[in-house]
Motif scaffolding. Sequence first.
Motif, PDB file in Angstrom:
ATOM      1  N   PHE A   1     -27.849  57.869  10.995  1.00  0.00           N
ATOM      2  CA  PHE A   1     -28.301  58.925  10.097  1.00  0.00           C
ATOM      3  C   PHE A   1     -28.695  60.137  10.942  1.00  0.00           C
ATOM      4  O   PHE A   1     -29.430  60.018  11.912  1.00  0.00           O
ATOM      5  CB  PHE A   1     -29.515  58.413   9.316  1.00  0.00           C
ATOM      6  CG  PHE A   1     -30.400  59.478   8.733  1.00  0.00           C
ATOM      7  CD1 PHE A   1     -30.109  60.029   7.499  1.00  0.00           C
ATOM      8  CD2 PHE A   1     -31.516  59.926   9.410  1.00  0.00           C
ATOM      9  CE1 PHE A   1     -30.925  61.009   6.967  1.00  0.00           C
ATOM     10  CE2 PHE A   1     -32.334  60.907   8.875  1.00  0.00           C
ATOM     11  CZ  PHE A   1     -32.038  61.451   7.650  1.00  0.00           C
TER      12      PHE A   1
ATOM     13  N   PHE B   1     -28.248  66.441   5.463  1.00  0.00           N
ATOM     14  CA  PHE B   1     -28.409  65.015   5.733  1.00  0.00           C
ATOM     15  C   PHE B   1     -27.033  64.359   5.821  1.00  0.00           C
ATOM     16  O   PHE B   1     -26.113  64.746   5.095  1.00  0.00           O
ATOM     17  CB  PHE B   1     -29.190  64.326   4.616  1.00  0.00           C
ATOM     18  CG  PHE B   1     -30.638  64.693   4.568  1.00  0.00           C
ATOM     19  CD1 PHE B   1     -31.586  63.920   5.222  1.00  0.00           C
ATOM     20  CD2 PHE B   1     -31.057  65.811   3.882  1.00  0.00           C
ATOM     21  CE1 PHE B   1     -32.929  64.256   5.186  1.00  0.00           C
ATOM     22  CE2 PHE B   1     -32.392  66.160   3.842  1.00  0.00           C
ATOM     23  CZ  PHE B   1     -33.336  65.378   4.494  1.00  0.00           C
TER      24      PHE B   1
ATOM     25  N   GLU C   1     -24.942  60.365   6.853  1.00  0.00           N
ATOM     26  CA  GLU C   1     -24.916  59.001   7.379  1.00  0.00           C
ATOM     27  C   GLU C   1     -23.477  58.645   7.717  1.00  0.00           C
ATOM     28  O   GLU C   1     -22.584  58.773   6.877  1.00  0.00           O
ATOM     29  CB  GLU C   1     -25.464  57.994   6.358  1.00  0.00           C
ATOM     30  CG  GLU C   1     -26.972  58.016   6.226  1.00  0.00           C
ATOM     31  CD  GLU C   1     -27.509  56.946   5.288  1.00  0.00           C
ATOM     32  OE1 GLU C   1     -28.719  56.949   5.036  1.00  0.00           O
ATOM     33  OE2 GLU C   1     -26.708  56.133   4.794  1.00  0.00           O
TER      34      GLU C   1
ATOM     35  N   GLN D   1     -23.087  59.470   3.393  1.00  0.00           N
ATOM     36  CA  GLN D   1     -23.708  60.612   2.724  1.00  0.00           C
ATOM     37  C   GLN D   1     -23.471  61.827   3.607  1.00  0.00           C
ATOM     38  O   GLN D   1     -23.452  61.702   4.826  1.00  0.00           O
ATOM     39  CB  GLN D   1     -25.224  60.468   2.574  1.00  0.00           C
ATOM     40  CG  GLN D   1     -25.728  59.193   1.984  1.00  0.00           C
ATOM     41  CD  GLN D   1     -27.254  59.208   1.848  1.00  0.00           C
ATOM     42  OE1 GLN D   1     -27.844  60.115   1.284  1.00  0.00           O
ATOM     43  NE2 GLN D   1     -27.888  58.189   2.392  1.00  0.00           N
TER      44      GLN D   1
ATOM     45  N   TYR E   1     -24.735  65.841   2.754  1.00  0.00           N
ATOM     46  CA  TYR E   1     -25.053  66.831   1.726  1.00  0.00           C
ATOM     47  C   TYR E   1     -26.098  67.822   2.216  1.00  0.00           C
ATOM     48  O   TYR E   1     -26.880  67.532   3.132  1.00  0.00           O
ATOM     49  CB  TYR E   1     -25.544  66.147   0.447  1.00  0.00           C
ATOM     50  CG  TYR E   1     -26.795  65.325   0.607  1.00  0.00           C
ATOM     51  CD1 TYR E   1     -28.060  65.913   0.537  1.00  0.00           C
ATOM     52  CD2 TYR E   1     -26.721  63.960   0.836  1.00  0.00           C
ATOM     53  CE1 TYR E   1     -29.202  65.170   0.684  1.00  0.00           C
ATOM     54  CE2 TYR E   1     -27.866  63.200   0.986  1.00  0.00           C
ATOM     55  CZ  TYR E   1     -29.107  63.808   0.907  1.00  0.00           C
ATOM     56  OH  TYR E   1     -30.241  63.062   1.062  1.00  0.00           O
TER      57      TYR E   1
ATOM     58  N   LYS F   1     -29.432  69.882   1.189  1.00  0.00           N
ATOM     59  CA  LYS F   1     -30.574  69.685   0.286  1.00  0.00           C
ATOM     60  C   LYS F   1     -31.350  70.988   0.209  1.00  0.00           C
ATOM     61  O   LYS F   1     -31.729  71.563   1.228  1.00  0.00           O
ATOM     62  CB  LYS F   1     -31.458  68.567   0.830  1.00  0.00           C
ATOM     63  CG  LYS F   1     -32.736  68.309   0.047  1.00  0.00           C
ATOM     64  CD  LYS F   1     -33.402  67.029   0.568  1.00  0.00           C
ATOM     65  CE  LYS F   1     -34.696  66.733  -0.171  1.00  0.00           C
ATOM     66  NZ  LYS F   1     -35.860  67.376   0.448  1.00  0.00           N
TER      67      LYS F   1
ATOM     68  N   GLU G   1     -29.631  53.815  -3.855  1.00  0.00           N
ATOM     69  CA  GLU G   1     -30.413  54.873  -3.206  1.00  0.00           C
ATOM     70  C   GLU G   1     -31.191  54.346  -2.005  1.00  0.00           C
ATOM     71  O   GLU G   1     -31.293  55.018  -0.988  1.00  0.00           O
ATOM     72  CB  GLU G   1     -31.377  55.500  -4.220  1.00  0.00           C
ATOM     73  CG  GLU G   1     -32.062  56.759  -3.713  1.00  0.00           C
ATOM     74  CD  GLU G   1     -32.905  57.426  -4.798  1.00  0.00           C
ATOM     75  OE1 GLU G   1     -33.421  56.723  -5.682  1.00  0.00           O
ATOM     76  OE2 GLU G   1     -33.039  58.660  -4.743  1.00  0.00           O
TER      77      GLU G   1
ATOM     78  N   THR H   1     -38.535  58.718  -2.411  1.00  0.00           N
ATOM     79  CA  THR H   1     -37.387  58.128  -3.100  1.00  0.00           C
ATOM     80  C   THR H   1     -36.129  58.175  -2.246  1.00  0.00           C
ATOM     81  O   THR H   1     -35.162  57.482  -2.543  1.00  0.00           O
ATOM     82  CB  THR H   1     -37.104  58.882  -4.418  1.00  0.00           C
ATOM     83  OG1 THR H   1     -36.890  60.260  -4.121  1.00  0.00           O
ATOM     84  CG2 THR H   1     -38.256  58.743  -5.391  1.00  0.00           C
ATOM     85  N   LEU H   2     -36.144  58.978  -1.180  1.00  0.00           N
ATOM     86  CA  LEU H   2     -34.916  59.170  -0.407  1.00  0.00           C
ATOM     87  C   LEU H   2     -34.514  57.907   0.350  1.00  0.00           C
ATOM     88  O   LEU H   2     -33.374  57.458   0.270  1.00  0.00           O
ATOM     89  CB  LEU H   2     -35.104  60.341   0.556  1.00  0.00           C
ATOM     90  CG  LEU H   2     -33.847  60.912   1.181  1.00  0.00           C
ATOM     91  CD1 LEU H   2     -32.898  61.431   0.119  1.00  0.00           C
ATOM     92  CD2 LEU H   2     -34.210  62.061   2.143  1.00  0.00           C
ATOM     93  N   HIS H   3     -35.436  57.324   1.107  1.00  0.00           N
ATOM     94  CA  HIS H   3     -35.121  56.100   1.841  1.00  0.00           C
ATOM     95  C   HIS H   3     -36.088  54.967   1.528  1.00  0.00           C
ATOM     96  O   HIS H   3     -35.973  53.886   2.101  1.00  0.00           O
ATOM     97  CB  HIS H   3     -35.121  56.363   3.350  1.00  0.00           C
ATOM     98  CG  HIS H   3     -34.033  57.295   3.803  1.00  0.00           C
ATOM     99  ND1 HIS H   3     -34.268  58.610   4.090  1.00  0.00           N
ATOM    100  CD2 HIS H   3     -32.710  57.107   3.971  1.00  0.00           C
ATOM    101  CE1 HIS H   3     -33.131  59.190   4.436  1.00  0.00           C
ATOM    102  NE2 HIS H   3     -32.169  58.302   4.369  1.00  0.00           N
TER     103      HIS H   3
END
Lengths: 407, 127
Positions: A71, A83, A85, A106, A108, A110, A133, B89-91
Motif C-alpha cells: 500500500f 491511495f 494497493e 485500489q 484513487y 481522495k 472494505e 472505515t478505510l482500513h
Amino acid sequence: MKLKTFTLSIAFLLTAVSAFAQKNINATSEDSLNNNLSKSATTIGGYGNAFYQRNNNLGTSSIDLQRFVIFTGHKFNDQISVFSELEVEDAKVTGGESGGEVSIEQAYLKFNLNPNQYLVAGLIIPRIGILNENHLPNTFNGNERNYVETFIIPTTWRELGVGLFGNINGLPLNYSAGIMNGLSSATFEHGAGLESGKFEGKNATANNLAITASLQYYQGNFKAQVSGYYGGTVGVSKRKADSLGLASGIFAAPVALAEGDIQYESHGFALRALATFVSIPNAASINRAYASNTPQTEFGAYAELGYDLLYNSTRPGKKQFIVFVRDERFNMNATIPSNGVIDGTLNQNHIVAGFTYLPIRNVAIKADVRFIHTGNQNPELVTNPNPVALPYQVNNNLVDLGVAFSF
Amino acid sequence: MAVSSGLLVGSLASCGTGLAVYKTDTAGNQVKVPATLFANNDFQVIQPQNMYYNIGLKKEKDGTYTALLLRCTHADNQLTPTGNGFKCTLHGSTFDNEGQVTAGPAERPLKKYRTEVISDQIVIHLS
C-alpha cells in the motif's frame, strides 16, 4: 433513460467537484491554520498471508503465499491524497503459465470535503459487505476469507468510478454512494459468480454503469450495515447487443445485490453475521447469448462467534488468542432460468472452526479446519469426464495453517 | 441552538451517546470551546471551521481536558466517533477514548493537542 442517467451522473460529478472547489478557495485563507496539519506525507503499508492447506478428499497438500500487497499513499495536503494497493497473488507470475496474478487493488484520489465527507475517484472499493472494505488478513478469522464474501460478494470488488463517503453530525451514521463501471455478462462463467464479470480497472466497458450505496450504524461495540449494488452488464454496442438478443443501455441485463451485516464485541466475545442476495432477472437472455449457465438468483449468509481466551488474562488489545466457529451457507444457483442447468455442487454449507493467535495486533498465526458439504453433482454438467477422476464427494474438509500480517 | 461563537448541532448528549458536535471558529491556531458544554457531558466532538478533521474533546475526572485529533495515524483518514472510541472505515483501525489503538493497522496513538481553561473557555492549541 440513458441520456437522463448520464446527465444525472455528470450532475453528480459536477456538484461534487464544485463543492470541493468552493471549499478549496475558502481554505486558502486559512493557511496559517492548516500549516499545522497539512504536512505532505508519503505512507507505505501493506499486508500479506501465507498458508498450508491439506485437502483430505484429494489427498493433496499445498502451501502458498496467497497475497502480498504493498500500500502506498501520498498526502498532497489536508484536502487531497492519493491511495493505492499493488497486489501479487501466489508470489510469482510467469508468462505462459497459469496461476499468480499482479493487479492494482485500489488506486484513487481522495478529496476531503470537510471533516465528515470525502470523495474518491479512480479504482475504488465500494462499501459492500464487511471484507470488501476491510480485508486485512489479521482482522478476520480463518486462513481463507469466508466463502460468502468470496463467491457471492466478489471481494475484493473494485471498479473505476467516483464515490462519496461521509457521516452525519450528531448521529452515529456513516453513508456512502458511488457510481462505477458495471460488470460484464459476456465473461460470466458457470460456478464463478459475479467475480467472473469484474473488470477491476482493466479496459472496462462504460456503456453500462453501476450505482452502489451503503448505510452504517455505529453504537459503541455494535455496528450494523446495509448496502446495495445495481448495475448493467451489457457493455457492447447496441448493434451487437441486438444481434445477441440482449437489451442495451446503462442498466441493461442488470445485476442487483443487497447485503446486510452486523458486528458486535463485548468482554472478549465477537459476533459477526452477514446475509446477501443477488438477482439477475435477465439471466435467460444472458444464457442465450453466451451459454454461461448464469443463475437468476444467488444467496449467501454466515454467522461467526469468536472468543479471545486472553481477554481477561492480559490487557485487552495486546496479545489475543481467539477461538472461533463460523457457519457459512451459500447457493450460487438458488434459482435458474428456464434455459439453465442446476448444479447442486454450488449449493454449499461450510463449518469453519479454529484459532487466531495475535502476539501483536498486526501479526496473526492461524489454524482452522473447514468442513464442506455440498449438494449432488448434476451428471448433465459432466460433459468430458476425466477417466481417472475420483467420484464426486459431497463432503470434504480442508485443514489450514498459516500466518498473516498488516502494517 | 447557538452557543457562544460556535454552534451545537445534532446533539445526542442527552441520550448519553457522546456524539454532540460543536462547530466553531479558529483564531491564532487556537480553538475556544465554552466549558458549559460539559455540564452534562464529558465528551464533545469539536468541528473547527476550515479544518478537515474533527477534534474529540474529553473532560477528565480531574477537570482537565484532553483534545484528540480525529485523524487516523495509519493513512490520515477521518475517524468516526462510535460512542466509546473512534473508528477508521478505510482500513478498520479503531482507537479508544484516550486515543490509544485498539485495532490495527494503525500502530500509533492519536495526536493530542495541549489544552487549558481560561475564563470558562477551553482553549485548544493547534500546534
